[in-house]
Design a protein around this motif. Structure first.
Motif, PDB file in Angstrom:
ATOM      1  N   GLY A  60      -6.171 -40.696 -11.358  1.00  0.00           N
ATOM      2  CA  GLY A  60      -4.938 -40.445 -12.073  1.00  0.00           C
ATOM      3  C   GLY A  60      -3.802 -40.064 -11.141  1.00  0.00           C
ATOM      4  O   GLY A  60      -4.000 -39.538 -10.039  1.00  0.00           O
ATOM      5  N   ILE A  61      -2.582 -40.313 -11.606  1.00  0.00           N
ATOM      6  CA  ILE A  61      -1.412 -40.151 -10.757  1.00  0.00           C
ATOM      7  C   ILE A  61      -1.141 -38.696 -10.380  1.00  0.00           C
ATOM      8  O   ILE A  61      -0.641 -38.405  -9.292  1.00  0.00           O
ATOM      9  CB  ILE A  61      -0.168 -40.781 -11.444  1.00  0.00           C
ATOM     10  CG1 ILE A  61       1.002 -40.838 -10.462  1.00  0.00           C
ATOM     11  CG2 ILE A  61       0.177 -40.034 -12.720  1.00  0.00           C
ATOM     12  CD1 ILE A  61       2.186 -41.620 -10.981  1.00  0.00           C
ATOM     13  N   GLN A  62      -1.465 -37.746 -11.270  1.00  0.00           N
ATOM     14  CA  GLN A  62      -1.220 -36.341 -10.946  1.00  0.00           C
ATOM     15  C   GLN A  62      -2.098 -35.893  -9.776  1.00  0.00           C
ATOM     16  O   GLN A  62      -1.614 -35.270  -8.823  1.00  0.00           O
ATOM     17  CB  GLN A  62      -1.476 -35.460 -12.171  1.00  0.00           C
ATOM     18  CG  GLN A  62      -1.444 -33.956 -11.898  1.00  0.00           C
ATOM     19  CD  GLN A  62      -0.093 -33.451 -11.444  1.00  0.00           C
ATOM     20  OE1 GLN A  62       0.929 -34.102 -11.639  1.00  0.00           O
ATOM     21  NE2 GLN A  62      -0.079 -32.280 -10.815  1.00  0.00           N
ATOM     22  N   ALA A  63      -3.380 -36.200  -9.856  1.00  0.00           N
ATOM     23  CA  ALA A  63      -4.283 -35.829  -8.764  1.00  0.00           C
ATOM     24  C   ALA A  63      -3.893 -36.554  -7.484  1.00  0.00           C
ATOM     25  O   ALA A  63      -3.968 -35.989  -6.384  1.00  0.00           O
ATOM     26  CB  ALA A  63      -5.728 -36.149  -9.140  1.00  0.00           C
ATOM     27  N   ALA A  64      -3.453 -37.812  -7.608  1.00  0.00           N
ATOM     28  CA  ALA A  64      -3.042 -38.581  -6.433  1.00  0.00           C
ATOM     29  C   ALA A  64      -1.790 -37.996  -5.789  1.00  0.00           C
ATOM     30  O   ALA A  64      -1.674 -37.918  -4.559  1.00  0.00           O
ATOM     31  CB  ALA A  64      -2.795 -40.035  -6.822  1.00  0.00           C
ATOM     32  N   ALA A  65      -0.839 -37.586  -6.620  1.00  0.00           N
ATOM     33  CA  ALA A  65       0.391 -36.990  -6.091  1.00  0.00           C
ATOM     34  C   ALA A  65       0.085 -35.740  -5.288  1.00  0.00           C
ATOM     35  O   ALA A  65       0.676 -35.491  -4.223  1.00  0.00           O
ATOM     36  CB  ALA A  65       1.349 -36.672  -7.236  1.00  0.00           C
ATOM     37  N   GLN A  66      -0.862 -34.938  -5.772  1.00  0.00           N
ATOM     38  CA  GLN A  66      -1.256 -33.730  -5.049  1.00  0.00           C
ATOM     39  C   GLN A  66      -2.040 -34.072  -3.791  1.00  0.00           C
ATOM     40  O   GLN A  66      -1.857 -33.457  -2.740  1.00  0.00           O
ATOM     41  CB  GLN A  66      -2.096 -32.829  -5.959  1.00  0.00           C
ATOM     42  CG  GLN A  66      -1.306 -32.068  -7.009  1.00  0.00           C
ATOM     43  CD  GLN A  66      -0.447 -30.973  -6.415  1.00  0.00           C
ATOM     44  OE1 GLN A  66      -0.708 -30.500  -5.314  1.00  0.00           O
ATOM     45  NE2 GLN A  66       0.576 -30.560  -7.152  1.00  0.00           N
ATOM     46  N   ALA A  67      -2.914 -35.063  -3.893  1.00  0.00           N
ATOM     47  CA  ALA A  67      -3.781 -35.411  -2.766  1.00  0.00           C
ATOM     48  C   ALA A  67      -2.997 -35.988  -1.590  1.00  0.00           C
ATOM     49  O   ALA A  67      -3.322 -35.717  -0.431  1.00  0.00           O
ATOM     50  CB  ALA A  67      -4.856 -36.407  -3.218  1.00  0.00           C
TER      51      ALA A  67
END
Length: 772
Positions: free
Chosen positions: A203-210
């Motif tokens: 998901g984009i939220q986890a990717a943005a943080q990662a």
């Protein structure tokens, strides 16, 4: 012509038959094939197959429904944040769904430009791409790109990654139906929330943080284009591990995305030219449960589960726990990142760095717990649960199996003032009321012994002593009598109002020693209510909770007035004396970091040194620190802490008060003063003579001294830095002489029965001589 021939000719109508020709068979048999595959037959066959395929597709369309989403595609983890929004920990599956509205429009377009430029116009299916995929599957060439965003979402969310004809047909049918039944925004949101981006991020939220350590709502178009490019080959395109070829390819893909956006008029050409490739940040380990994070997550989950039951989301605690474990929660705690770090550092500097189990076995038994609360908001701003959650799972800040000891004494005084209580002779109980401080003095009610004669610390006798000095020196005999004077039911009632768990607690005199269980978090709440002038403060770990875009309503930590302001402020006033002229003066009053800060607090040390406490507060911060002797092999798990860290005894005025001071004075934001509304004592010598409580049958000397010491000071084997050195002398003699102690206190029902009774579940420490 012969007769026979003529006859045959007549039979044929008078015509002579032509001579027969001998046919020669074709050498290659092609004539037979031509007769078999004529253009009419081929056209008819094709037409029939088309009709058959259309019929089959109609049947499939009617038979195949949009299924439930895959369990794996629905799985989410929980994200836990500090009060400033920074990540504290993640637990479970690394996916956090976000509403499409929270994703910038430009970032949304990067995914469409990367995967499916006609997304907003198509019917959800790329027939050419699907046909190519089917042919490749049949021919064994494997996966083939070209699917629409809708088809990729269907594959991720509703189906599997299997490369089979049946799966591809289902994908096409479901995509067509989904496109008709759902909006494009719904499909795009599902796509970016279910896709895998590498680095364990779903998901984009986890990717943005990662990759960029920001939330999805804060992504730039450049960053979004990189994440969109990643979906083609997450591992190959991860900048941190990509080869030179991989880095070149992902940059080409990034440029392709942005150029497509310009072509679709989603991005200005000038802005496009100014954009630079956003190199992702280095990967870091996912915030886990080690250190203090596990204790904080556990406390947050416990609070959340209670709230889910309270608001009707869950029927019971078991169901609430299952909901939290299912994931999808973004939990923001009230924990202040700086204060949390300061509390951890204080415990390390003042205690754990001095413990050496290799030198002293007892050092391995010492457990520390602490909780810090803002009395104006109720926010739990810091918490220390133990040395490390993965090594010691019990949260020492929330455990309730140890006695709060003398930190309970202020509750008795609060009840006395709030109830306008009087002594046995009808004298109002104030800070300067005189009591008999003789050790093991029989507690009286209506002139009769109640069967309880508590021993003071080290059996020290104080003789006549006023309430202020009795609090400073933590004199058990005084507060045991005061509890009966007030009425133990009233004392327990006030304890409950202030925030202690009094369910099932018998209101008997033995409870005046603080023998009911309590946690540092509970005691911080009790003292925060005192600090807040009697308005109830319920320590709140949770600041905000969101689940799949929905906010959870949280109760207000600040409640109603539960005791009068005068009662709360009087206790606060008296507790300043414990710091300035009592058991905490060396660790707190004389701390060089204090800088004139007003402080109120109380020490506590249970019998056999199984627990030691200091709970103290300034006008803006309340912190309770507890040390607990723990050994799983011992009865009830509780053991003494004598000689831990090389000290004869661990008193509340020693390590707990030192931890408190280093932490509190280290995070102070300016010096503050208490705003108190009280007609009673203010931790100073009263302006009028103390009022005696009873006319004695034998008048003691005007300057009484403890009977077991040759001086005016009580006997204290504990380190001198934590013990009182002076005793204020009363101006009038007490009216109640010491009485002979009974052989044993009467065993009240459901309470401790006798000193050293370690079998009593309500008093695992066998406490009868609570210290300081």
């Amino acid at each position: 012509m012969g007769r026979a021939e003529e006859r045959r000719a007549r039979q044929r109508g008078g015509h002579r038959a032509a001579p027969r020709r001998r046919r020669s068979a074709p050498a290659d048999g092609r004539g037979r094939i031509r007769r078999l595959f004529t253009w009419k037959k081929i056209l008819g066959t094709v037409f029939g197959l088309v009709l058959l395929g259309m019929g089959a597709f109609v049947v499939l369309y009617m038979v195949i429904d949009i299924p439930e989403g895959n369990a794996d595609a629905e799985r989410q983890g929980n994200v836990y944040k500090y009060s400033d929004g920074s990540i504290m920990a993640r637990k479970g599956y690394n996916r956090e769904k976000v509403d499409l509205a929270k994703v910038p429009k430009g970032v949304q377009h990067t995914f469409v430009a990367a995967e499916n430029k006609t997304f907003y116009q198509d019917s959800g299916v790329d027939l050419r791409g699907t046909a190519r995929g089917l042919l490749n599957t049949v021919s064994g060439k494997g996966a083939q790109g070209g699917s629409t965003i809708t088809q990729q979402y269907v594959k991720n969310y509703y189906l599997t990654q299997d490369q089979t004809v049946s799966r591809k047909l289902k994908e096409m049918v479901i995509s067509l139906k989904l496109d008709r039944e759902k909006s494009k925004d719904y499909i795009l949101a599902g796509y970016i929330n279910t896709s895998y981006y590498g680095r364990g991020a779903y998901g984009i939220q986890a990717a943005a943080q990662a990759y960029y350590r920001v939330d999805a709502e804060d992504l730039t178009v450049e960053q979004g284009a990189y994440l969109a490019a990643l979906l083609q080959a997450p591992n190959q395109y991860d900048w941190a591990i990509a080869s030179e070829t991989g880095k070149r390819l992902v940059q080409e893909r990034w440029n392709y995305v942005l150029d497509n956006m310009v072509g679709q008029k989603w991005l200005d050409a000038g802005d496009r030219q100014a954009m630079k490739f956003p190199v992702p940040k280095e990967p870091r380990p996912a915030p886990g449960m080690s250190g203090q994070a596990g204790y904080l997550v556990e406390a947050a989950n416990t609070a959340l589960e209670k709230q889910l039951v309270a608001d009707g989301t869950a029927a019971n605690s078991t169901e609430a726990e299952a909901l939290v474990e299912a994931g999808g929660y973004t939990v923001t705690l009230n924990i202040d990142k700086k204060k949390q770090a300061a509390l951890e550092q204080s415990v390390k500097q003042q205690l754990t760095s001095k413990l050496d189990p290799k030198k002293r076995t007892v050092d391995a038994d010492v457990q520390a717990g602490a909780a810090s609360v803002d009395p104006k908001t109720g926010a739990v701003v810091a918490m220390y649960g133990g040395v490390d959650y993965v090594k010691h799972y019990t949260n020492n800040a929330t455990r309730v199996d140890y006695q709060p000891a003398s930190t309970f004494k202020p509750v008795i005084l609060a009840a006395a003032v709030d109830e306008d209580a009087e002594t046995q002779d009808g004298v109002p109980i104030t800070a300067d009321t005189m009591y008999d401080g003789t050790s093991e003095r029989q507690v009286l009610e209506d002139g009769k012994k109640v069967g309880f004669a508590p021993e003071n610390e080290d059996d020290g006798n104080y003789g006549p002593i006023d309430v202020q000095q009795a609090m400073n020196q933590s004199v058990n005999s005084v507060f045991a009598q005061m509890g009966v004077d007030v009425g133990m039911p009233e004392v327990i009632d006030v304890a409950g109002k202030l925030g202690m768990d009094t369910k099932g607690v018998d209101p008997v005199p033995a409870q005046t020693l603080g023998s009911m269980g309590a946690s540092p978090l509970q005691m911080a709440g009790v003292y925060a209510t005192l600090d807040n002038h009697g308005k109830k403060v319920t320590p709140a770990v949770l600041k905000a909770v969101e689940h799949n875009g929905r906010e959870t309503d949280l109760p207000d930590p600040i409640g109603d007035q539960v005791i009068s302001r005068e009662a709360a402020d009087t206790v606060t006033s008296v507790l300043t004396g414990v710091v300035d002229d009592g058991t905490a003066k060396k660790s707190v009053r004389d701390n060089p970091l204090r800088d004139g800060q007003q402080v109120a607090g109380k020490t506590g040390t249970s019998d056999e040194n199984r627990s030691a406490w200091f709970t103290g507060f300034t006008p803006g911060l309340v912190t309770s620190v507890g040390l607990f002797g723990e050994d799983d092999k011992a009865p009830h798990g509780h053991v003494p802490m004598y000689k831990a860290a090389g000290e004869p005894r661990i008193n509340g005025g020693l390590f707990p008060a030192r931890i408190w001071s280093a932490y509190t004075f280290g995070v102070m934001d300016g010096v503050t003063k208490f705003d108190l509304d009280t007609k009673q004592g203010a931790a100073v010598r009263p302006t009028r003579p103390p009022t005696p409580t009873r006319t004695p049958t034998e008048t003691p000397s005007k300057e009484p001294t403890p009977t077991k010491t040759p001086s005016k000071e009580p006997t204290t084997p504990a380190p001198p830095t934590d013990e009182p050195t002076t005793t204020r002398q009363p101006t009038q003699p007490p009216t109640t002489p010491p009485t002979n102690r009974p052989t044993t206190p009467a065993p009240p029902t459901g309470t401790p029965t006798a000193p050293g009774d370690d079998d009593n579940p309500l008093l695992p420490d066998g406490d009868r001589r609570e210290q300081q």
